[in-house]
Scaffold this active site. Structure first.
Site, PDB file in Angstrom:
ATOM      1  N   GLN A 296      29.507  35.829  37.087  1.00  0.00           N
ATOM      2  CA  GLN A 296      29.514  37.192  36.291  1.00  0.00           C
ATOM      3  C   GLN A 296      30.601  37.449  35.285  1.00  0.00           C
ATOM      4  O   GLN A 296      30.475  38.029  34.249  1.00  0.00           O
ATOM      5  CB  GLN A 296      29.322  38.153  37.436  1.00  0.00           C
ATOM      6  CG  GLN A 296      29.432  39.513  37.055  1.00  0.00           C
ATOM      7  CD  GLN A 296      28.214  40.178  36.173  1.00  0.00           C
ATOM      8  OE1 GLN A 296      27.164  39.540  36.112  1.00  0.00           O
ATOM      9  NE2 GLN A 296      28.583  40.987  35.269  1.00  0.00           N
ATOM     10  N   GLU A 297      31.874  37.107  35.832  1.00  0.00           N
ATOM     11  CA  GLU A 297      32.771  37.360  35.141  1.00  0.00           C
ATOM     12  C   GLU A 297      33.107  36.577  33.674  1.00  0.00           C
ATOM     13  O   GLU A 297      33.254  36.930  32.879  1.00  0.00           O
ATOM     14  CB  GLU A 297      34.312  37.072  36.028  1.00  0.00           C
ATOM     15  CG  GLU A 297      34.695  38.030  36.870  1.00  0.00           C
ATOM     16  CD  GLU A 297      34.977  39.531  36.509  1.00  0.00           C
ATOM     17  OE1 GLU A 297      35.122  40.374  37.397  1.00  0.00           O
ATOM     18  OE2 GLU A 297      34.982  39.462  35.246  1.00  0.00           O
ATOM     19  N   SER A 298      32.678  35.499  33.915  1.00  0.00           N
ATOM     20  CA  SER A 298      32.971  34.520  32.716  1.00  0.00           C
ATOM     21  C   SER A 298      31.776  33.402  32.272  1.00  0.00           C
ATOM     22  O   SER A 298      32.169  32.608  31.341  1.00  0.00           O
ATOM     23  CB  SER A 298      34.320  33.705  32.827  1.00  0.00           C
ATOM     24  OG  SER A 298      34.326  32.692  33.879  1.00  0.00           O
ATOM     25  N   TYR A 423      27.240  45.171  37.747  1.00  0.00           N
ATOM     26  CA  TYR A 423      28.135  44.161  38.036  1.00  0.00           C
ATOM     27  C   TYR A 423      27.740  43.738  39.390  1.00  0.00           C
ATOM     28  O   TYR A 423      27.299  42.611  39.744  1.00  0.00           O
ATOM     29  CB  TYR A 423      29.588  44.627  38.026  1.00  0.00           C
ATOM     30  CG  TYR A 423      30.577  43.661  38.564  1.00  0.00           C
ATOM     31  CD1 TYR A 423      31.231  43.580  39.840  1.00  0.00           C
ATOM     32  CD2 TYR A 423      31.150  42.994  37.454  1.00  0.00           C
ATOM     33  CE1 TYR A 423      32.037  42.601  40.090  1.00  0.00           C
ATOM     34  CE2 TYR A 423      32.203  41.905  37.764  1.00  0.00           C
ATOM     35  CZ  TYR A 423      32.908  41.661  38.925  1.00  0.00           C
ATOM     36  OH  TYR A 423      33.739  40.939  39.529  1.00  0.00           O
TER      37      TYR A 423
END
Length: 487
Positions: A296-298, A423
């Protein structure tokens, strides 16, 4: 230099020359909350225009003081009376404002863009607004374009809303309470992902430069200094870097197609899977949850940089990296270790009487938006008569942190409350799919777990049938049919 301080301005005119500003030692700025202008993020004050005005105060060698208001009218009124040196609010000044104020462009542009609910007649051309009622924020950038449009299109009527922000307008379009509205293209790009029933329509203007407004009474020295700073920042690449930080990854929270996710599971995850496993074992975490956070972050990219300037596979801020003892955020092993430590810290701060899995969902929300904003949402949930210990209830209140009538009643103020909801839901999806793909890590494989249907193959062939042939959840089925985005 003290920056980000929100204070009430005194009722006297501000000095009008650079010399006088330096003598006073303060640059007075009036602004409004907006994701593209100024807001309090999980790691402190931020925003594209805020970053620029910080640099101007530093160049002047003075303290930056902000007065934060909720609408355009107050900014204009304060500037008319010379109670501030600069007004910033995502302004795209037309002829009327250019005659009324001095302006300094910021390198951003925006258009006045029509949006509409997906269930109403599309607005793909200005003519489609004939006979329609258009909603917008009062005294925003869109009033002059609407007045111009009236010269060529009959029977166009608009309603300006003095107490609504762009986010609140979009929310009403999304629910169908409002059929058609006009918003800034920048705010739309930043918030569109949270409102799936909002469709983008015709642009009523060509791209117009976003500018700061300065009182006409000033002698011009501050304007000239600010213009020179913008030229310097353009030349040394700082403006491009800031644009990338805040606007370069606007698809980061989009629903990523299952085919794209599976492609990265096959081609990227193997490089880091052993690190996820060993790190998760060390911190007593499920490695698949840790990997889902990383995706999800990167999208499992060690060199990734987010809109808020955090970087690395787990998107750590510089201060967070220092806190967890990480000195190289672009090193995958260090980044995963730091992310695991920070997530474990967040989960330990969640009240112990919140049971799993809600405790994990709350920890993920805090990882994204900050513990203070999460606690504000939990308090709003309790005041609303719902359960602050249930994620299903709190996620309905988190978006209210972006609405003036709610965030003014909280301790930590404005937050982009839709973001942690998306998120958490995205990570839950990735985690469920990883559990389906890697079931042997569960002591109770398939026990008390949601049924996840097989993913479609990359070559387009039909997926194999699941063992019990039961259909998957409708939202996941819709996701499986989406075309993968360009990464």
């Amino acid at each position: 230099m003290l920056v980000g301080t929100v204070v009430l301005l005194t009722g006297c005119s501000r000095p009008s020359t650079v010399t006088e500003i330096r003598q006073e030692g303060v640059l007075h700025v009036i602004t409004r909350r907006s994701p593209s202008v100024y807001f309090e993020g999980p790691h402190g004050a931020t925003g594209f225009e805020y970053e620029l005005v910080q640099r101007l105060a530093k160049r002047l060698g003075v303290e930056l003081r902000l007065r934060v208001v909720d609408d355009y009218d107050k900014i204009v009124s304060v500037l008319d009376n010379s109670y501030a040196h600069i007004g910033m609010g995502g302004f795209a000044p037309g002829p009327e404002r250019k005659d009324r104020f001095q302006t300094v462009t910021t390198s951003l542009t925006l258009t006045s863009t029509v949006v509409y609910n997906r269930d109403v007649k599309p607005v793909r051309a200005p003519e489609a607004l004939s006979g329609r009622v258009v909603h917008t924020v009062e005294n925003s950038n869109h009033i002059e374009p609407l007045k111009e449009l009236r010269h060529t299109q009959d029977n166009i009527r608009w309603i300006p809303h003095p107490r609504l922000t762009t986010v609140e307008i979009l929310k009403r379009v999304n629910t169908g309470e409002v059929g058609v509205a006009v918003v800034d293209s920048t705010d739309l790009a930043l918030n569109h992902v949270y409102f799936p029933d909002v469709k983008k329509g015709v642009a009523l203007t060509e791209p117009r430069p976003v500018a700061w407004l300065l009182p006409r009474q000033q002698d011009g020295s501050l304007r000239k200094l600010a213009e020179q700073m913008m030229r310097d920042l353009q030349s040394d690449g700082t403006l491009a870097h800031l644009r990338e930080r805040f606007f370069g990854h606007l698809d980061r929270l989009d629903y990523v197609g299952a085919r794209t996710f599976l492609y990265h599971v096959r081609n990227r995850l193997p490089r880091y899977q052993a690190i996820f496993r060993s790190t998760a074992d060390h911190y007593d975490l499920d490695w698949r949850l840790l990997a889902a956070i990383g995706y999800q972050e990167s999208h499992w990219r060690p060199n990734a940089v987010s809109p808020t300037g955090v970087r690395g596979l787990m998107m750590l801020t510089r201060s967070t990296a220092r806190y967890v003892g990480i000195d190289n955020r672009r090193n995958a092993e260090q980044s995963i270790d730091g992310g695991a430590q920070y997530f474990r810290t967040m989960r330990r701060r969640i009240p112990e009487d919140i049971p799993e899995p809600d405790r994990t969902w709350f920890a993920l929300a805090a990882y994204n938006v900050g513990m203070g904003h999460l606690e504000d949402a939990r308090k709003l949930t309790q005041r609303g008569g719902d359960d602050p210990h249930r994620w299903a209830d709190v996620k309905e209140y988190l978006p209210r942190l972006a609405e003036k009538q709610w965030y003014t009643k909280t301790e930590h103020g404005y937050a982009r409350g839709y973001e942690p909801v998306v998120y958490v839901q995205n990570i839950r999806r990735y985690y469920d799919v990883l559990r389906w793909l890697r079931p042997n890590d569960d002591e109770s494989t398939h026990r008390n777990q949601p049924v996840i249907p097989p993913l479609p193959s990359l070559d387009g062939s039909a997926p194999p049938q699941s063992a019990d042939n039961r259909p998957g959840p409708p939202r996941l089925n819709r996701m499986l049919g989406e075309a993968p985005p360009t990464l």
